[in-house]
Structures are given as structure tokens and as C-alpha cells.
Design an enzyme around this catalytic site. Structure first.
Site: not given
Ligand code: NDP
Ligand code: OXD
Length: 317
Positions: A232, A280
Site C-alpha cells: 500500500r 495499482h
Molecule cells: P495477509 O494478512 O495475509 O498478510 C499480511 C502479512 O503482513 C502477514 O505476514 C503479517 O504478519 C504481516 N504484518 C502485518 N503487520 C505487520 C507488522 N506490523 N510487522 C510485521 N509484519 C506485519 O495479507 P495479504 O498477503 O493477503 O495481502 C497483503 C497486502 O497486499 C494487503 O493488505 C493489500 O494492502 C496488498 N494488496 C495489494 C494489491 C495490489 O494490487 N497492489 C492487491 C492485493 C493486496 P503475520 O503473518 O505474523 O500476521
Molecule cells: C486489494 C487491492 O487490496 O487490489 O485487493 O489492492
């Protein structure tokens, strides 16, 4: 009365298309779009993407909120969010697309593509640049959830030396796991290409800043560190990224997400020679698949089952 109508609350997401898809996937549930007139008491479910804050606050029978994407930052910015479960999309197609984008950009930096683009423009045939092997390049994936773990595994398969950083420790074959704030700097110190696939939460806001960038490996085989962010825009401080690029302490960046979207026309990122910009769309989700996903979740709940992929309000992801 059955409170099973669905409210599509994503004004920027072509709501009529979502209405059609959700109606096809759940023929017995009326589907309404925010802005039209409907019986508020009939709404059991909301499917949202950046819904106007407060617009879900007067739905007395709301049972669950579905994000129309993987991220939920856009849901939690609403200070009047009803106290019902919030679920997000987890979809293999979305994961695959995100991994494609991530692998593409890691390889663009690893294989010095900007250099070869310039050579092509200049009609210059020069093949003797040093090219390290993938095994000698350390990729660090920040955020090892659904998306980060998949990208990390595919990058490992390509031969990179991959580690991940997350809140909790992970156990993936051949991928070193760093966990929590206490292990963050050690993770950064062994990272040549930093891949960011984290959610935007109060804890991660602005985490990609000058201080973090200064801790990336300086002794790597690529001659300096690179940044690849598709998490993000709120995670990054763009002024700090630009300063690091201009100072040469960051060698290049691929950014799919930005502090302000669409990226303003006057942002220096658009034309920076060391930056790849994408709008994005690293992983545009398959709207049909998401509609079916939401429909199956609603059917589960209506049949007395449990909602899947519910996020934590406390953590914000
Ligand atoms: P998940 O919730 O599955 O994974 C998030 C990961 O981030 C987890 O491993 C979590 O740790 C880690 N995390 C969160 N907060 C912290 C922190 N403060 N310190 C360290 N690690 C942290 O999310 P997804 O993998 O499904 O998606 C990730 C992000 O990708 C979404 O939230 C979205 O913003 C973005 N996204 C972007 C898209 C695009 O087109 N650019 C499309 C889809 C998503 P833990 O496992 O230990 O909880
Ligand atoms: C999502 C994105 O969060 O597209 O799915 O960014």
C-alpha cells in the site's frame, strides 16, 4: 423477514457490475447499490471498497462486511464502522497475479533491465556487464501472509536467497523467517531487494522511510539495495524514497502503490530514471471469482456456518 439483501458500497468500483455478478451468484438475495433507495432493515451484508464513512452505520440487521479486495485498510478508515465481522478476499487467482508482478520486478532489477533499455535506445551492443547469480542475491519479503509467502516461495524456486519478515515466525522450507520488531534490522541488513507485501495499518504507516532504507544491505552483489512495493502507498514515505534514490543509497524502485492515488501528474516518481511505476494493478482481482467467493461465504453464514478470512479489528488486517 429474512435479512439477506446485499448492499454494494464501492462507488469507485463500477457498482452496477458488482450488482449483476452478486445477483447471479446469489439469485435469492436482493442486491442494492449505495445511493439508491432501499429498505435499510433488509440489508444483511455489505460488499465494500472505500465506502463513504458512516454509510454502513444505519443498517440495523447487518451481519458481515466483505472487502471487495484483499486489503481492508479502506474499511477501517470508517470511524462509524458497525461492530460486525469484516472478511477479506483470499483468492488463488489474485495471489498468482501478485506473484507474477513481484517476480517480474525482482527480475527487472536483478537483470539490470534499465541498463539494457538504455543500451537498446543507444543501439549499443555491450555484453560484458557483471551479472550475479540469483543465489547470490538476497531478497527480503516484508509481510509473509497469503501474498508474501507465495511470492517468497516462487522467488526461492528461481534460486534467490529469500528471507521473510512478519509479526509471527513462519516455517517455509529454505526461507529464513525473521519475526517482530526485534528482528527487523537483522532482516534489513541481509536484504538486497526488499519486497513489500504488507497491509497498511496504524503499525505499518510510513514504515518504508529514510531510517528503514538506510538499514538495507550495502554490501550486496547488485551494488546497492532495491525496493519493490505492491502493499500500500501508506506504507511508504515517497520523499524519503526519492532522496535515497538521488543519493544513490537506493539503486532502484518498483512501485505499484502510492501515498496519493492516482499518482499526481507532478510526482517526480513518474519520470525518475531509477523507478518503475504501475497504476495499482499488480493484482487486479477477478470480479467474477470474488462475487462467487462472497456468495459462498454468505451461504455458509446463512446455513449456520462460520465466516472465513475474518480480519482482526485490533490489528487492522
Ligand atoms: P495477509 O494478512 O495475509 O498478510 C499480511 C502479512 O503482513 C502477514 O505476514 C503479517 O504478519 C504481516 N504484518 C502485518 N503487520 C505487520 C507488522 N506490523 N510487522 C510485521 N509484519 C506485519 O495479507 P495479504 O498477503 O493477503 O495481502 C497483503 C497486502 O497486499 C494487503 O493488505 C493489500 O494492502 C496488498 N494488496 C495489494 C494489491 C495490489 O494490487 N497492489 C492487491 C492485493 C493486496 P503475520 O503473518 O505474523 O500476521
Ligand atoms: C486489494 C487491492 O487490496 O487490489 O485487493 O489492492
Amino acid at each position: 423477514m429474512k435479512h439477506n439483501a446485499i448492499l454494494v458500497a464501492g462507488p469507485s468500483m463500477r457498482p452496477e457490475g458488482w450488482r449483476k455478478r452478486l445477483a447471479a451468484a446469489l439469485p435469492d438475495s436482493p442486491v442494492h447499490v449505495l445511493g439508491e433507495s432501499f429498505d435499510k432493515a433488509s440489508i444483511g451484508y455489505a460488499a465494500t471498497w472505500w465506502h463513504p464513512p458512516g454509510s454502513l452505520s444505519d443498517l440495523p440487521n447487518l451481519k458481515a462486511i466483505f472487502s471487495l479486495g484483499a486489503g481492508v485498510d479502506h474499511v477501517f478508515v470508517d470511524p462509524q464502522l458497525p461492530a460486525v465481522p469484516v472478511a477479506r478476499v483470499v483468492d488463488p487467482d489474485l495471489t498468482q497475479r501478485m506473484t507474477e508482478w513481484t517476480v517480474l520486478h525482482v527480475l527487472l532489477h536483478h537483470r539490470q533491465q534499465r541498463l539494457y533499455d538504455r543500451q537498446q535506445q543507444d543501439k549499443l551492443w555491450q555484453e560484458d556487464h557483471e551479472q550475479p547469480a540469483a543465489k547470490d542475491v538476497r531478497v527480503g519479503v516484508m509481510g509473509m501472509g497469503e501474498l508474501g509467502a507465495d511470492a517468497a516461495e516462487k522467488l526461492k524456486f528461481l534460486g534467490f536467497d529469500v528471507a521473510g519478515w512478519s509479526t509471527t515466525r513462519k516455517s517455509l522450507p529454505g526461507i529464513r523467517s525473521f519475526a517482530g520488531a526485534g528482528e527487523r534490522d537483522a532482516f534489513l541488513a541481509r536484504t538486497d531487494i526488499l519486497v513489500v507485501l504488507m497491509p497498511h495499518t496504524p503499525a505499518t504507516h510510513g514504515i518504508i522511510n529514510a531510517e528503514l532504507l538506510s538499514k538495507l544491505a550495502k554490501n550486496g552483489r547488485l551494488g546497492g539495495p532495491f525496493l519493490v512495493n505492491a502493499g500500500r502507498g501508506g506504507l511508504q514515505v515517497e520523499a524519503d524514497i526519492l532522496a535515497a534514490l538521488d543519493a544513490g543509497t537506493l539503486k532502484g524502485a518498483s512501485l505499484d502503490v502510492f501515498e496519493t492515488e492516482p499518482l499526481p501528474a507532478d510526482s517526480p516518481l513518474w519520470t525518475h530514471p531509477k523507478v518503475y511505476v504501475s497504476p495499482h494493478n499488480a493484482a487486479i482481482s477477478d470480479h467474477d471469482a470474488i462475487s462467487v467467493f462472497i456468495a459462498r461465504q454468505i451461504e455458509r453464514l446463512e446455513a449456520g456456518g462460520k465466516l472465513e478470512h475474518v480480519v482482526s479489528r485490533d490489528k487492522g488486517y
